[in-house]
Design a protein around this motif. Structure first.
Motif, PDB file in Angstrom:
ATOM      1  N   ARG A  73       0.812  -1.223   0.000  1.00 41.57           N
ATOM      2  CA  ARG A  73       0.000   0.000   0.000  1.00 41.57           C
ATOM      3  C   ARG A  73       0.844   1.271   0.000  1.00 41.57           C
ATOM      4  O   ARG A  73       0.581   2.207  -0.750  1.00 41.57           O
ATOM      5  N   ARG A  74       1.908   1.281   0.830  1.00 39.46           N
ATOM      6  CA  ARG A  74       2.679   2.522   0.984  1.00 39.46           C
ATOM      7  C   ARG A  74       3.453   2.918  -0.272  1.00 39.46           C
ATOM      8  O   ARG A  74       3.945   4.040  -0.362  1.00 39.46           O
ATOM      9  N   PHE A  75       3.576   2.000  -1.250  1.00 41.28           N
ATOM     10  CA  PHE A  75       4.286   2.351  -2.489  1.00 41.28           C
ATOM     11  C   PHE A  75       3.388   2.378  -3.723  1.00 41.28           C
ATOM     12  O   PHE A  75       3.863   2.665  -4.823  1.00 41.28           O
ATOM     13  N   LYS A  76       2.098   2.070  -3.559  1.00 41.65           N
ATOM     14  CA  LYS A  76       1.241   1.971  -4.741  1.00 41.65           C
ATOM     15  C   LYS A  76       1.081   3.302  -5.474  1.00 41.65           C
ATOM     16  O   LYS A  76       0.853   3.321  -6.675  1.00 41.65           O
ATOM     17  N   SER A  98       3.510   5.695  -5.466  1.00 46.09           N
ATOM     18  CA  SER A  98       4.844   6.273  -5.712  1.00 46.09           C
ATOM     19  C   SER A  98       4.981   6.602  -7.198  1.00 46.09           C
ATOM     20  O   SER A  98       4.217   6.099  -8.020  1.00 46.09           O
ATOM     21  N   GLU A 155      -1.812  -7.683   2.927  1.00 48.07           N
ATOM     22  CA  GLU A 155      -2.816  -6.632   2.704  1.00 48.07           C
ATOM     23  C   GLU A 155      -3.880  -7.168   1.759  1.00 48.07           C
ATOM     24  O   GLU A 155      -3.599  -8.043   0.941  1.00 48.07           O
TER      25      GLU A 155
END
Ligand code: MN
Length: 299
Positions: A130-133, A135, A263
């Motif tokens: 999730r934290r890089f989707k 980027s 996730e």
């Protein structure tokens, strides 16, 4: 050593009109081997010589994951909306991070289209957490020359291991990855045996799989030897350590392993996100032109 949870045979799939691939993942038995979403195996097929160019996939979007193309034979060209351009030749790997969104076209390189020839390769889809989707998109041209080869020597036989991502035999592959991964392209010569330690083992429980590109191999497990035919994939149990493979007559094998991303997955065509709301957003962002523009490609 690890046991095997599933042996999966590829099924035919058509990711685009006129393109038929063998697809071991996803399959009716195994939907997702996090972070690996998809494995498409195209060819070997003979592309006829054409006067007016070859064939290819016209510009299309992706969001939320990475596409990794390993070309074994032929020549493919790539252009994307972030301005990247590359030609893949046998042994080359293209690692495209779609992340928040990109348009790309993939097609026969012009000279290859003129002469025709054998086309063979694989494309993987690898999920992003999730934290890089969202980027920025990225692109890595991993030419064959940049991919180290570890030769495993036995008394008489050898296995060659091309380390694309992660580490094998103390050698690190060139790919920059967003989660810990192992991507190995392995050639087992006749009679060769290979052990691949998969980091983490009991503790972190990495996922691991072996897909036989050609030839035949045998996976040695605590429960016994398991034969793997061409275009079959062994999905290993999360618990345990090394993968152990041998081949009597020779084989080419793709080995993938990675730390699972814990996730939810929501996917629709070329978009892989965490929620249905994000899929709707991706579709509307694409329609609004927010994933960029791509012009000047032949297809
Ligand atoms: Mn694509």
């Amino acid at each position: 050593m690890r046991n095997i949870d599933h042996i999966v045979s590829s099924v035919k799939a058509s990711p685009a009109p006129g393109l038929v691939v063998d697809r071991p993942l996803p399959s009716p038995q195994v939907e997702y081997i996090s972070p690996f979403l998809m494995i498409d195996h195209f060819g070997p097929t003979t592309v006829p010589a054409r006067e007016n160019g070859g064939a290819g996939l016209s510009p299309h979007p992706h969001r939320g994951f990475e596409t990794v193309t390993l070309l074994l034979d032929g020549a493919m060209e790539h252009r994307d909306s972030a301005g990247n351009h590359g030609v893949l030749r046998p042994g080359d790997v293209q690692w495209m991070t779609a992340a928040r969104g990109i348009l790309h076209a993939e097609y026969h390189e012009a000279e290859f289209a003129r002469t025709g020839g054998s086309l063979h390769g694989l494309q993987l889809w690898i999920n992003l957490p999730r934290r890089f989707k969202m980027s920025p998109p990225a692109y890595q041209d991993l030419t064959a020359a940049r991919i180290p080869v570890v030769e495993e020597r036995d008394a008489t036989v050898r296995a060659s291991v091309r380390v694309i991502a992660g580490e094998f035999g103390g050698i690190a592959g060139p790919a920059r990855t967003f989660t810990p991964l192992l991507v190995l392209h392995v050639r087992l010569r006749a009679g060769a045996m290979l052990e691949v330690p998969v980091e983490g083992g009991e503790k972190s429980g990495w996922n691991a799989l072996a897909y036989v590109i050609e030839g035949a191999a045998v996976a040695r497990t605590p429960e016994g030897d398991v034969p793997l035919a061409a275009r079959q994939m062994a999905v290993f149990a999360r618990q345990g350590g090394a993968l152990s493979l041998f081949s009597d007559a020779g084989a080419q094998v793709l080995i993938l392993a990675g730390e699972p991303i814990d996730e939810p997955v929501a996917s629709w065509g070329p978009f892989v996100m965490n929620t249905q709301q994000e899929i709707l957003q991706a579709r509307s962002d694409f329609s609004a032109g927010l994933m960029g523009r791509l012009e000047g490609v032949p297809y």
